[in-house]
Design a protein around this motif. Sequence first.
Motif, short mmCIF file in Angstrom:
data_model
loop_
_atom_site.label_atom_id
_atom_site.label_comp_id
_atom_site.label_asym_id
_atom_site.label_seq_id
_atom_site.Cartn_x
_atom_site.Cartn_y
_atom_site.Cartn_z
N VAL A 62 0.80 -1.23 0.00
CA VAL A 62 0.00 0.00 0.00
C VAL A 62 0.83 1.28 0.00
O VAL A 62 0.35 2.32 -0.46
CB VAL A 62 -1.01 0.07 1.17
CG1 VAL A 62 -2.16 -0.91 0.95
CG2 VAL A 62 -0.35 -0.17 2.51
N ALA A 63 2.05 1.24 0.53
CA ALA A 63 2.83 2.50 0.61
C ALA A 63 4.27 2.19 0.98
O ALA A 63 4.60 1.09 1.43
CB ALA A 63 2.23 3.43 1.67
N ALA A 93 2.94 4.42 14.55
CA ALA A 93 2.54 3.20 13.83
C ALA A 93 1.84 3.56 12.52
O ALA A 93 1.30 4.65 12.37
CB ALA A 93 1.61 2.37 14.71
N VAL A 94 1.86 2.62 11.58
CA VAL A 94 1.18 2.83 10.30
C VAL A 94 -0.18 2.15 10.37
O VAL A 94 -0.29 1.01 10.82
CB VAL A 94 2.01 2.25 9.13
CG1 VAL A 94 1.28 2.46 7.80
CG2 VAL A 94 3.39 2.90 9.08
N ARG A 95 -1.22 2.86 9.96
CA ARG A 95 -2.59 2.33 9.97
C ARG A 95 -3.14 2.34 8.55
O ARG A 95 -2.82 3.24 7.76
CB ARG A 95 -3.51 3.19 10.84
CG ARG A 95 -2.94 3.57 12.20
CD ARG A 95 -2.93 2.39 13.15
NE ARG A 95 -2.41 2.81 14.45
CZ ARG A 95 -2.20 1.97 15.46
NH1 ARG A 95 -2.46 0.68 15.33
NH2 ARG A 95 -1.72 2.42 16.60
N VAL A 96 -4.00 1.39 8.28
CA VAL A 96 -4.66 1.32 6.96
C VAL A 96 -6.14 1.06 7.19
O VAL A 96 -6.50 0.16 7.97
CB VAL A 96 -4.06 0.20 6.08
CG1 VAL A 96 -4.75 0.14 4.72
CG2 VAL A 96 -2.55 0.40 5.89
N PHE A 97 -6.99 1.87 6.56
CA PHE A 97 -8.43 1.63 6.66
C PHE A 97 -9.10 1.97 5.34
O PHE A 97 -8.50 2.63 4.48
CB PHE A 97 -9.06 2.42 7.82
CG PHE A 97 -8.52 3.80 8.02
CD1 PHE A 97 -8.91 4.83 7.19
CD2 PHE A 97 -7.62 4.08 9.05
CE1 PHE A 97 -8.42 6.11 7.37
CE2 PHE A 97 -7.11 5.36 9.22
CZ PHE A 97 -7.52 6.38 8.39
N ALA A 175 -0.80 -4.39 3.56
CA ALA A 175 -2.05 -4.48 4.30
C ALA A 175 -2.83 -5.70 3.83
O ALA A 175 -2.59 -6.22 2.73
CB ALA A 175 -2.88 -3.22 4.07
N SER A 176 -3.73 -6.17 4.69
CA SER A 176 -4.54 -7.33 4.34
C SER A 176 -5.94 -7.20 4.92
O SER A 176 -6.11 -6.77 6.06
CB SER A 176 -3.88 -8.61 4.86
OG SER A 176 -4.62 -9.74 4.45
N ARG A 331 6.23 -0.75 -8.34
CA ARG A 331 5.02 -0.63 -9.16
C ARG A 331 3.91 -1.31 -8.39
O ARG A 331 4.07 -2.44 -7.94
CB ARG A 331 5.21 -1.34 -10.50
CG ARG A 331 6.42 -0.85 -11.22
CD ARG A 331 6.73 -1.65 -12.47
NE ARG A 331 8.09 -1.37 -12.90
CZ ARG A 331 8.75 -2.06 -13.82
NH1 ARG A 331 8.14 -3.09 -14.43
NH2 ARG A 331 9.98 -1.75 -14.15
N HIS A 332 2.85 -0.58 -8.22
CA HIS A 332 1.69 -1.05 -7.46
C HIS A 332 0.59 -1.32 -8.47
O HIS A 332 0.17 -0.41 -9.19
CB HIS A 332 1.34 0.08 -6.48
CG HIS A 332 0.12 -0.14 -5.66
ND1 HIS A 332 -0.28 0.77 -4.69
CD2 HIS A 332 -0.81 -1.12 -5.62
CE1 HIS A 332 -1.39 0.34 -4.12
NE2 HIS A 332 -1.75 -0.79 -4.67
N ILE A 333 0.16 -2.57 -8.54
CA ILE A 333 -0.87 -2.96 -9.51
C ILE A 333 -2.25 -2.80 -8.88
O ILE A 333 -2.51 -3.36 -7.81
CB ILE A 333 -0.70 -4.42 -9.95
CG1 ILE A 333 0.66 -4.63 -10.64
CG2 ILE A 333 -1.84 -4.86 -10.87
CD1 ILE A 333 0.96 -6.10 -10.93
#
Lengths: 431, 169
Positions: A62-63, A93-97, A175-176, A331-333
């Motif tokens: 993701v980043a 911390a890194v967060r993903v939502f 992330a998952s 590269r992010h697909i």
Amino acid sequence: MFSVNTVIGQPGSFAKERLDESHEYKWPEGGLQYIPDWVYTSPEIYQREIRRIFHGPTWNFVALEAEIPNPGDFKRSYVGPTPVVVTRDSDGAVRVFENRCAHRGAEFCRTQRGNVKEFVCPYHQWSYDLQGNLQGVPFKRGVKGEGGGMPKDFRNEDHGLLKLDVSTLHGVVFASFSKDVEPIEQYLGPRILKDFEVVFKERRLRILGYYRNELPGNWKLYHENLKDPYHATLLHSFLVTFGLMVAGSKNGMIADATGRHGTLASAKPEDVAAAVGAVKGEMRAYREDFKLADGRFLQYVREFDSPWSVTMQTIWPNLIVQRELNTLGIRHIVPNGPHSMIMLWTMFGYETDDEEMVRHRLRQGNLMGPSGFLGLEDNEAIKFVQEGVRRSPSDRGVVKLGGDTQGSTNAVIDEAAIRGMYAYYRRTMGL
Amino acid sequence: MYPGYDMTPVDAREARELRMEIEEFHADYCWTLDCGDVERWPDYFTDDAVYRITARENADAGLPVGLVYADSKAMIRDRAFALKHTQMYAPRSMQHFVSNVRVLQAGVAGVKARSNYLLLQTLVDGPTTLHQAGRYYDTFVRANGRLLLKERQCVYDTVLIANDLVLPV
């Protein structure tokens, strides 16, 4: 308008694109030496991929942490086709939502990157902290004397944003949606981790910039292209003419134990002329008369403790790590339906680079990206494949180079890593 | 909008004359590219020219990457040769439209101007599409009475490139 819509035969107008769940998805006889076209064209298969792969037990890039160094920094991103926000929390911390307001579903984060104290959905001003917890609901208790407002049992903690599991590894953020995925090092496996660490371990990245393009082909074709050393020595005149990757020289196609990840590796030969001379008769892309007017562009500064001068890593399902001489990038697909993908490129160097090294990386960057000497040829070839499989009534491709072996190989004229990927894919997809 | 390209006072008559000259330059430059004569493209640059195509998000953030990045005419020539003779891509025709030319600075260091551009692309059997919308930030110097580009920064708005950008803008 996506370029997939500018080809004669609009998406959805061919029988192969209209296969629903009632279709019998039977892999062709001959096992992995054939790939059925429906893996690239069927909307049913595409939906199954989103469920089982991108939203399933996988780690999705993701980043890069270097993009969000400070508390409150954020980046818009994607897991599969699903928009997410990546933030640096106040505790570091890194967060993903999900980028979707828990109230009415608005995709509230509209800028690529920035720094905020909180996220506020513009529609009804529900506010969320950097972890995605619901903080404030305007008029939560209604208006005095008039009523309204949320029911008494409404609890903010039940209405936060959907949070994803996060793993960071040497400054790369994954992330998952699934709780059932193994730890990231184990997910990559030792063979893939090794070359990943060459690029990232104990390095502080300097972001050099972004490219974004739509590639009108199925997302798996990009993985296949980088598990296909055969094409590299034929399609790309820059590789063959200047000896960057030559059949017969030191090359490797390294797969992990599952077959899903890969590293396409090559070592620039010491004697380029001899290496190229030995095989140039087979390579139409070889150009004797092609000499660079500015040779700085292809110089190789040895900066890594690695036998390889090039490693192109395919990390399932959505990440490519590019180390092509001194030009570095990810590269992010983002899958965009069966016939199209979005490629998000982040090019970088290291904080220790001096200005000349930065310029060298920028010059060498002409190899890659949507205008790169290698990159544009790959994009063209993948577009041709998608148009061919989508528009013709023939129904399969052939991957017989190297027989029926799967996974790692030292041979360039070999499709073992593509077969290995499809062995894994079939297990995951129940095909 | 782009560092080093601020508008400064230029004598109105001089600005008009320069604008006409720059518009002629654009017309020649685009004609060369639109005719497919990419090997003549380097002739519009000085030996030490900088040529970069980059997304607006990079330009705004001061990020140096280029979709195309050349810091010498020799690099521009290498790209021209590769596009003409070695690169694999589907045949296409391109048309450039340049407008809103504005002279920003005129001094001993050269003439700086900005312009808008549109790039249309037509592939073998598809519709003509708007391939890129952007701005040129140009620095011209004069050599033998003729304008040459010492710098061309092509900053595009078109966030998602349709597959690739093969030929230069």
